[in-house]
Design a protein around this motif. Structure first.
Motif, PDB file in Angstrom:
ATOM      1  N   GLN A  23       0.836  -1.199   0.000  1.00 39.69           N
ATOM      2  CA  GLN A  23       0.000   0.000   0.000  1.00 39.69           C
ATOM      3  C   GLN A  23       0.871   1.250   0.000  1.00 39.69           C
ATOM      4  N   LEU A  24       2.057   1.125   0.612  1.00 43.19           N
ATOM      5  CA  LEU A  24       3.011   2.227   0.688  1.00 43.19           C
ATOM      6  C   LEU A  24       4.359   1.749   0.169  1.00 43.19           C
ATOM      7  N   LEU A  25       4.877   2.455  -0.839  1.00 44.53           N
ATOM      8  CA  LEU A  25       6.185   2.146  -1.411  1.00 44.53           C
ATOM      9  C   LEU A  25       7.136   3.298  -1.082  1.00 44.53           C
ATOM     10  N   ILE A  26       8.218   2.991  -0.342  1.00 39.07           N
ATOM     11  CA  ILE A  26       9.206   3.995   0.047  1.00 39.07           C
ATOM     12  C   ILE A  26      10.443   3.824  -0.827  1.00 39.07           C
ATOM     13  N   LEU A  27      10.897   4.913  -1.426  1.00 36.26           N
ATOM     14  CA  LEU A  27      12.103   4.880  -2.253  1.00 36.26           C
ATOM     15  C   LEU A  27      13.098   5.900  -1.719  1.00 36.26           C
ATOM     16  N   ASP A  28      14.294   5.441  -1.394  1.00 38.78           N
ATOM     17  CA  ASP A  28      15.338   6.301  -0.836  1.00 38.78           C
ATOM     18  C   ASP A  28      16.359   6.638  -1.920  1.00 38.78           C
ATOM     19  N   GLU A  29      16.387   7.898  -2.358  1.00 38.93           N
ATOM     20  CA  GLU A  29      17.340   8.375  -3.370  1.00 38.93           C
ATOM     21  C   GLU A  29      17.439   7.390  -4.537  1.00 38.93           C
ATOM     22  N   PRO A  30      16.325   7.054  -5.188  1.00 36.25           N
ATOM     23  CA  PRO A  30      16.356   5.991  -6.195  1.00 36.25           C
ATOM     24  C   PRO A  30      17.091   6.352  -7.488  1.00 36.25           C
ATOM     25  N   GLU A  87      13.808   8.836 -16.233  1.00 38.85           N
ATOM     26  CA  GLU A  87      12.492   9.069 -16.834  1.00 38.85           C
ATOM     27  C   GLU A  87      11.658   7.788 -16.861  1.00 38.85           C
ATOM     28  N   LYS A  88      12.293   6.657 -17.141  1.00 39.55           N
ATOM     29  CA  LYS A  88      11.568   5.384 -17.104  1.00 39.55           C
ATOM     30  C   LYS A  88      11.047   5.099 -15.691  1.00 39.55           C
ATOM     31  N   LEU A  89      11.873   5.404 -14.693  1.00 41.97           N
ATOM     32  CA  LEU A  89      11.441   5.204 -13.311  1.00 41.97           C
ATOM     33  C   LEU A  89      10.241   6.078 -12.990  1.00 41.97           C
ATOM     34  N   PHE A  90      10.268   7.331 -13.426  1.00 44.26           N
ATOM     35  CA  PHE A  90       9.169   8.244 -13.145  1.00 44.26           C
ATOM     36  C   PHE A  90       7.874   7.777 -13.803  1.00 44.26           C
ATOM     37  N   VAL A  91       7.970   7.220 -14.998  1.00 44.92           N
ATOM     38  CA  VAL A  91       6.784   6.676 -15.665  1.00 44.92           C
ATOM     39  C   VAL A  91       6.168   5.576 -14.800  1.00 44.92           C
ATOM     40  N   THR A  92       7.027   4.699 -14.263  1.00 39.65           N
ATOM     41  CA  THR A  92       6.556   3.615 -13.399  1.00 39.65           C
ATOM     42  C   THR A  92       5.902   4.156 -12.131  1.00 39.65           C
ATOM     43  N   LEU A  93       6.532   5.172 -11.512  1.00 35.81           N
ATOM     44  CA  LEU A  93       5.993   5.726 -10.269  1.00 35.81           C
ATOM     45  C   LEU A  93       4.661   6.419 -10.506  1.00 35.81           C
ATOM     46  N   ALA A 149      -1.206   6.383  -9.927  1.00 38.42           N
ATOM     47  CA  ALA A 149      -2.512   6.396 -10.585  1.00 38.42           C
ATOM     48  C   ALA A 149      -3.361   5.212 -10.154  1.00 38.42           C
ATOM     49  N   GLU A 150      -2.713   4.121  -9.737  1.00 40.18           N
ATOM     50  CA  GLU A 150      -3.435   2.931  -9.281  1.00 40.18           C
ATOM     51  C   GLU A 150      -3.810   3.012  -7.810  1.00 40.18           C
ATOM     52  N   GLY A 151      -3.452   4.141  -7.166  1.00 37.24           N
ATOM     53  CA  GLY A 151      -3.855   4.333  -5.783  1.00 37.24           C
ATOM     54  C   GLY A 151      -2.811   3.954  -4.756  1.00 37.24           C
ATOM     55  N   ARG A 152      -1.599   3.618  -5.207  1.00 32.59           N
ATOM     56  CA  ARG A 152      -0.546   3.250  -4.256  1.00 32.59           C
ATOM     57  C   ARG A 152       0.132   4.511  -3.735  1.00 32.59           C
ATOM     58  N   ALA A 153       0.330   4.595  -2.424  1.00 31.02           N
ATOM     59  CA  ALA A 153       1.029   5.730  -1.830  1.00 31.02           C
ATOM     60  C   ALA A 153       2.526   5.550  -2.021  1.00 31.02           C
ATOM     61  N   ILE A 154       3.208   6.614  -2.430  1.00 30.49           N
ATOM     62  CA  ILE A 154       4.648   6.558  -2.673  1.00 30.49           C
ATOM     63  C   ILE A 154       5.332   7.628  -1.842  1.00 30.49           C
ATOM     64  N   LEU A 155       6.299   7.207  -1.051  1.00 34.66           N
ATOM     65  CA  LEU A 155       7.123   8.133  -0.277  1.00 34.66           C
ATOM     66  C   LEU A 155       8.487   8.179  -0.957  1.00 34.66           C
ATOM     67  N   TYR A 156       8.779   9.307  -1.594  1.00 41.90           N
ATOM     68  CA  TYR A 156       9.967   9.454  -2.435  1.00 41.90           C
ATOM     69  C   TYR A 156      10.951  10.373  -1.726  1.00 41.90           C
ATOM     70  N   ILE A 157      12.097   9.825  -1.330  1.00 42.66           N
ATOM     71  CA  ILE A 157      13.103  10.584  -0.597  1.00 42.66           C
ATOM     72  C   ILE A 157      14.195  11.027  -1.568  1.00 42.66           C
ATOM     73  N   SER A 158      14.405  12.337  -1.677  1.00 40.61           N
ATOM     74  CA  SER A 158      15.411  12.838  -2.613  1.00 40.61           C
ATOM     75  C   SER A 158      15.891  14.215  -2.185  1.00 40.61           C
ATOM     76  N   HIS A 159      17.149  14.541  -2.514  1.00 38.51           N
ATOM     77  CA  HIS A 159      17.658  15.887  -2.294  1.00 38.51           C
ATOM     78  C   HIS A 159      17.633  16.705  -3.579  1.00 38.51           C
ATOM     79  N   LYS A 160      17.046  16.127  -4.642  1.00 39.52           N
ATOM     80  CA  LYS A 160      16.995  16.796  -5.936  1.00 39.52           C
ATOM     81  C   LYS A 160      15.612  17.415  -6.136  1.00 39.52           C
ATOM     82  N   LEU A 161      15.536  18.730  -5.987  1.00 33.77           N
ATOM     83  CA  LEU A 161      14.257  19.420  -6.028  1.00 33.77           C
ATOM     84  C   LEU A 161      13.591  19.324  -7.404  1.00 33.77           C
ATOM     85  N   ASP A 162      14.397  19.255  -8.476  1.00 37.36           N
ATOM     86  CA  ASP A 162      13.811  19.158  -9.822  1.00 37.36           C
ATOM     87  C   ASP A 162      13.046  17.847  -9.993  1.00 37.36           C
ATOM     88  N   GLU A 163      13.516  16.775  -9.337  1.00 36.56           N
ATOM     89  CA  GLU A 163      12.810  15.494  -9.406  1.00 36.56           C
ATOM     90  C   GLU A 163      11.479  15.582  -8.661  1.00 36.56           C
TER      91      GLU A 163
END
Length: 200
Positions: free
Chosen positions: A154-161, A171-177, A182-196
């Protein structure tokens, strides 16, 4: 110790960003502990943080208080995490690596078939029979993500992926996320890159 009060609504609508000062980079071990994962890192503070239990407060998931002691309990709860540094055995195949992190109720041939199904459904391009030492960095990360998705979190956590990915792989990763969200899965995306963060 690090978080005083944090409320992460799920599902995010449509998305949320939490921006904090650079000094709070130690938040990743806390999130990992929340997800039931023990970090194994070379510096002493991270081992200490990963081994300690919360001193106060509580963690709630879907409105109910929970106490997560290990990754297995986290997966049973519906939480999976993809770390910045891969946890794969080079001498094993992609399928064998994924199988190691799943319930033994599933046989290896079943897991192999599920990897093909999930990777095709999300455009992740994983060959389950290839040894990990023959995979590129981007392919190894896809193995990690497929392993997480096979638990139907239900929750997918990604650390600096994206730290070791090419722009094309990012870009391929972002398409997947985006597809996951869109399917209703919560994603916690950890990044220091503000553009991402803005792109997502």
């Amino acid at each position: 110790m690090i978080f005083i009060s944090v409320d992460l609504p799920a599902p995010f609508s449509p998305s949320s960003a939490w921006i904090s000062p650079g000094a709070t980079w130690r938040s990743t071990p806390s999130l990992a502990r929340t997800a039931g994962y023990c970090l194994v890192m070379p510096d002493s503070w991270s081992r200490d943080v990963a081994a300690r239990r919360p001193e106060a407060g509580e963690i709630r998931f879907n409105g109910a208080p929970v106490s997560v002691r290990n990754p297995h309990e986290a997966r049973e709860l519906g939480v999976s995490m993809v770390f910045q540094h891969f946890s794969l055995f080079d001498t094993l195949t992609a399928a064998e690596n994924v199988w190691l992190g799943l319930s033994r109720k599933q046989a290896l041939p079943q897991v192999t078939a599920r990897i093909r199904e999930v990777s095709a459904g999300y455009g992740l391009e994983v060959d389950p029979l290839r040894p990990v030492h023959t995979l590129s960095v981007g392919e190894r990360q896809r193995v990690e993500i497929v392993r997480a998705l096979l638990t139907r979190p239900q929750l997918l956590i990604l650390d600096e992926p994206t730290s070791v990915l090419t722009p094309q792989a990012v870009e391929k990763l972002f398409v997947t996320l985006r597809q996951q969200a869109a399917e209703g899965r919560a994603i916690l995306y950890i990044s220091h890159k503000l553009d991402e963060i803005r792109a997502l």
